[in-house]
Design a protein around this motif. Structure first.
Motif, PDB file in Angstrom:
ATOM      1  N   ASN A  25      -2.067 -33.999 -18.867  1.00 13.83           N
ATOM      2  CA  ASN A  25      -2.826 -33.005 -18.043  1.00 13.83           C
ATOM      3  C   ASN A  25      -2.006 -32.159 -17.546  1.00 13.83           C
ATOM      4  OD1 ASN A  25      -5.069 -34.652 -19.692  1.00 13.83           O
ATOM      5  ND2 ASN A  25      -4.304 -36.104 -17.857  1.00 13.83           N
ATOM      6  N   ALA A  26      -0.671 -31.494 -17.402  1.00 17.24           N
ATOM      7  CA  ALA A  26       0.096 -30.832 -16.902  1.00 17.24           C
ATOM      8  C   ALA A  26      -1.076 -29.345 -16.294  1.00 17.24           C
ATOM      9  CB  ALA A  26       1.172 -30.348 -17.065  1.00 17.24           C
ATOM     10  N   ASN A  27      -0.841 -29.110 -15.739  1.00 16.65           N
ATOM     11  CA  ASN A  27      -0.952 -27.344 -15.409  1.00 16.65           C
ATOM     12  C   ASN A  27       0.013 -26.923 -16.724  1.00 16.65           C
ATOM     13  OD1 ASN A  27      -2.955 -27.786 -14.030  1.00 16.65           O
ATOM     14  ND2 ASN A  27      -1.514 -27.895 -11.623  1.00 16.65           N
ATOM     15  N   CYS A  28      -1.556 -25.729 -16.893  1.00 18.66           N
ATOM     16  CA  CYS A  28      -0.661 -24.593 -17.966  1.00 18.66           C
ATOM     17  C   CYS A  28      -0.288 -22.927 -17.126  1.00 18.66           C
ATOM     18  CB  CYS A  28      -1.873 -24.420 -18.926  1.00 18.66           C
ATOM     19  SG  CYS A  28      -2.076 -26.377 -19.796  1.00 18.66           S
ATOM     20  N   ILE A  29       0.719 -22.405 -17.679  1.00 19.01           N
ATOM     21  CA  ILE A  29       0.887 -20.810 -17.526  1.00 19.01           C
ATOM     22  C   ILE A  29       1.216 -20.019 -19.566  1.00 19.01           C
ATOM     23  CG2 ILE A  29       2.765 -19.411 -17.137  1.00 19.01           C
ATOM     24  CD1 ILE A  29       3.532 -22.657 -15.475  1.00 19.01           C
ATOM     25  N   ILE A  30       0.187 -19.046 -18.865  1.00 19.65           N
ATOM     26  CA  ILE A  30       0.638 -18.149 -20.374  1.00 19.65           C
ATOM     27  C   ILE A  30       1.667 -17.211 -18.971  1.00 19.65           C
ATOM     28  CG2 ILE A  30      -0.952 -16.247 -21.490  1.00 19.65           C
ATOM     29  CD1 ILE A  30      -3.572 -18.049 -21.414  1.00 19.65           C
ATOM     30  N   LYS A  47      10.907 -22.188 -20.911  1.00 16.52           N
ATOM     31  CA  LYS A  47      12.077 -23.877 -21.793  1.00 16.52           C
ATOM     32  C   LYS A  47      11.619 -24.209 -19.483  1.00 16.52           C
ATOM     33  CE  LYS A  47      14.177 -23.195 -25.488  1.00 16.52           C
ATOM     34  NZ  LYS A  47      15.182 -22.290 -25.995  1.00 16.52           N
ATOM     35  N   PHE A  48      12.227 -23.159 -19.035  1.00 16.85           N
ATOM     36  CA  PHE A  48      12.403 -24.012 -17.212  1.00 16.85           C
ATOM     37  C   PHE A  48      11.045 -24.639 -16.773  1.00 16.85           C
ATOM     38  CE2 PHE A  48      12.012 -22.367 -12.990  1.00 16.85           C
ATOM     39  CZ  PHE A  48      13.217 -22.532 -12.932  1.00 16.85           C
ATOM     40  N   LEU A  49       9.927 -23.616 -17.594  1.00 19.80           N
ATOM     41  CA  LEU A  49       8.806 -23.778 -16.726  1.00 19.80           C
ATOM     42  C   LEU A  49       8.676 -25.181 -16.807  1.00 19.80           C
ATOM     43  CD1 LEU A  49       7.644 -20.479 -16.504  1.00 19.80           C
ATOM     44  CD2 LEU A  49       7.797 -21.765 -14.445  1.00 19.80           C
ATOM     45  N   SER A  50       8.621 -25.616 -17.790  1.00 14.64           N
ATOM     46  CA  SER A  50       8.326 -26.544 -18.993  1.00 14.64           C
ATOM     47  C   SER A  50       9.086 -27.742 -18.594  1.00 14.64           C
ATOM     48  CB  SER A  50       8.444 -26.561 -20.642  1.00 14.64           C
ATOM     49  OG  SER A  50       7.821 -27.433 -21.249  1.00 14.64           O
ATOM     50  N   ASN A  51      10.308 -27.107 -18.529  1.00 13.27           N
ATOM     51  CA  ASN A  51      11.258 -28.598 -17.843  1.00 13.27           C
ATOM     52  C   ASN A  51      10.441 -29.219 -16.876  1.00 13.27           C
ATOM     53  OD1 ASN A  51      12.494 -29.462 -19.640  1.00 13.27           O
ATOM     54  ND2 ASN A  51      13.939 -27.595 -19.857  1.00 13.27           N
ATOM     55  N   ASN A  52       9.698 -28.149 -15.617  1.00 13.91           N
ATOM     56  CA  ASN A  52       9.401 -28.267 -14.056  1.00 13.91           C
ATOM     57  C   ASN A  52       8.073 -28.704 -14.280  1.00 13.91           C
ATOM     58  OD1 ASN A  52      11.493 -27.786 -11.921  1.00 13.91           O
ATOM     59  ND2 ASN A  52      12.042 -26.567 -13.104  1.00 13.91           N
ATOM     60  N   HIS A  53       7.854 -28.835 -15.631  1.00 13.90           N
ATOM     61  CA  HIS A  53       5.984 -30.205 -15.440  1.00 13.90           C
ATOM     62  C   HIS A  53       4.841 -28.902 -15.076  1.00 13.90           C
ATOM     63  CE1 HIS A  53       7.920 -33.410 -13.899  1.00 13.90           C
ATOM     64  NE2 HIS A  53       8.497 -32.929 -13.002  1.00 13.90           N
ATOM     65  N   TYR A  54       5.568 -27.597 -16.157  1.00 18.48           N
ATOM     66  CA  TYR A  54       3.964 -27.314 -17.272  1.00 18.48           C
ATOM     67  C   TYR A  54       4.143 -27.508 -18.325  1.00 18.48           C
ATOM     68  CZ  TYR A  54       4.050 -25.869 -11.440  1.00 18.48           C
ATOM     69  OH  TYR A  54       3.685 -25.959 -10.429  1.00 18.48           O
ATOM     70  N   SER A  55       2.809 -27.174 -18.492  1.00 20.83           N
ATOM     71  CA  SER A  55       2.587 -26.848 -19.849  1.00 20.83           C
ATOM     72  C   SER A  55       2.651 -24.928 -20.621  1.00 20.83           C
ATOM     73  CB  SER A  55       1.545 -26.950 -20.758  1.00 20.83           C
ATOM     74  OG  SER A  55       1.914 -28.278 -21.115  1.00 20.83           O
ATOM     75  N   VAL A  56       3.626 -24.330 -20.863  1.00 19.50           N
ATOM     76  CA  VAL A  56       3.743 -23.099 -20.926  1.00 19.50           C
ATOM     77  C   VAL A  56       3.196 -22.540 -22.969  1.00 19.50           C
ATOM     78  CG1 VAL A  56       5.193 -20.699 -20.413  1.00 19.50           C
ATOM     79  CG2 VAL A  56       5.527 -23.159 -19.915  1.00 19.50           C
ATOM     80  N   TYR A  57       2.620 -21.037 -22.137  1.00 21.79           N
ATOM     81  CA  TYR A  57       2.096 -20.413 -23.705  1.00 21.79           C
ATOM     82  C   TYR A  57       3.158 -18.448 -24.036  1.00 21.79           C
ATOM     83  CZ  TYR A  57      -0.774 -24.136 -24.557  1.00 21.79           C
ATOM     84  OH  TYR A  57      -1.243 -26.193 -24.178  1.00 21.79           O
ATOM     85  N   THR A  58       3.908 -18.665 -24.938  1.00 22.80           N
ATOM     86  CA  THR A  58       3.997 -17.081 -24.552  1.00 22.80           C
ATOM     87  C   THR A  58       3.467 -16.188 -26.129  1.00 22.80           C
ATOM     88  OG1 THR A  58       6.041 -17.831 -25.983  1.00 22.80           O
ATOM     89  CG2 THR A  58       6.055 -17.880 -23.585  1.00 22.80           C
ATOM     90  N   PHE A  59       3.227 -14.832 -26.242  1.00 22.22           N
ATOM     91  CA  PHE A  59       2.430 -14.641 -27.435  1.00 22.22           C
ATOM     92  C   PHE A  59       3.068 -13.101 -26.792  1.00 22.22           C
ATOM     93  CE2 PHE A  59      -0.061 -12.928 -23.777  1.00 22.22           C
ATOM     94  CZ  PHE A  59      -0.817 -12.752 -23.987  1.00 22.22           C
TER      95      PHE A  59
END
Length: 284
Positions: A25-30, A47-59
């Motif tokens: 249930n990690a918080n998300c970042i776009i 990747k850096f943010l994901s390794n620090n417990h966020y699910s990240v989405y780029t587009f």
């Protein structure tokens, strides 16, 4: 990382990359890209943010990178569509997939110009704007102002109508831009009031954002002078806004630049500042 395509109401697909955290249930970042910049540019940061417990989405916006049809000269979209269709579709996808998670937005350049037009921007729980500005020529000074006027009044309209798209790769090395998008953007940039004289209910749309917004400017940034950044952040009347200015000296470098923040040499400095900002969003 997983690469996917999502459908949109305008019947073209948007390419999305997911950097999913191992944290339940990690918080998300776009991450909302700059104009003519492919999402791949932000991969190391994601990747850096994901390794620090966020699910990240780029587009990629319509017409850019993996969201680019062939040929671009026959593809139709606008700058408004980048916000109201492309960005909005990604927001809906992320929220539907992560209904219990907070949603944070990190914008670069035009990304911060678009968030006020995203229909579901009331779902944002915190925004970090990096070099996000008004593009109106009035915010530049001296010869730089003349260069911006020549770009918006002559360069973009003439070249775009000649090619039926704007060949940025030949002009600046950035990604080529769809005709409808770049012509609408240039129209905004010829106006001191930017988007607000052209987009119906623009002020009301901006005012739906009521979370914390941290707006970063960068020393000697030709593409985003301080005055242009101050102007755009002032349009978010209901948000809790904070302005931060970065200088090269404080990070012991010669220059940061409009695009430098997302390079890995700032992993232990500026990226750590962004992490601290995100942690503050989580408890606010």
């Amino acid at each position: 990382m997983e690469a996917i395509k999502i459908d949109t109401p305008l019947h073209y697909s948007i390419a999305v990359k997911e950097f999913i955290s191992d944290t339940p249930n990690a918080n998300c970042i776009i991450i909302a890209s700059a104009t003519g910049v492919k999402q791949n540019y932000y991969s190391n940061f994601a990747k850096f943010l994901s390794n620090n417990h966020y699910s990240v989405y780029t587009f990629d916006y319509g017409g850019i990178g993996q969201s680019k049809p062939t040929p671009l000269s026959k593809f139709s979209t606008t700058a408004s569509n980048w916000a109201q269709n492309d960005f909005e579709s990604v927001v809906q996808y992320v929220k539907n997939k992560n209904p219990k998670s907070k949603l944070f937005i990190i914008t670069h350049s035009i990304g911060g110009q678009l968030i006020g037009l995203v229909p579901s921007n009331n779902l944002f729980d915190g925004v970090i704007m990096v070099a996000s500005q008004s593009g109106s020529w009035i915010h530049w000074k001296g010869f730089d102002r003349i260069k911006m006027q020549l770009l918006w009044y002559l360069g973009i309209p003439i070249i775009t109508n000649l090619f039926n798209y704007f060949p940025s790769k030949r002009v600046s090395g950035m990604e080529d831009l769809p005709k409808g998008m770049v012509l609408e953007w240039a129209k905004w940039c010829r106006n001191p009031n930017y988007q607000f004289d052209y987009i119906k209910d623009a002020h009301e749309n901006y005012n739906r954002i009521n979370c914390n917004i941290l707006s970063y400017s960068i020393e000697n940034d030709f593409y985003a002078p301080v005055a242009a950044i101050d102007w755009i952040i002032a349009q978010f009347k209901n948000a809790k806004t904070t302005r931060i200015h970065l200088t090269a000296k404080e990070f012991s470098v010669k220059n940061i630049g409009h695009f430098g923040v997302f390079k890995t040499n700032f992993k232990e400095t500026i990226w750590q500042l962004f992490l601290q900002d995100l942690k503050k969003f989580e408890i606010s």
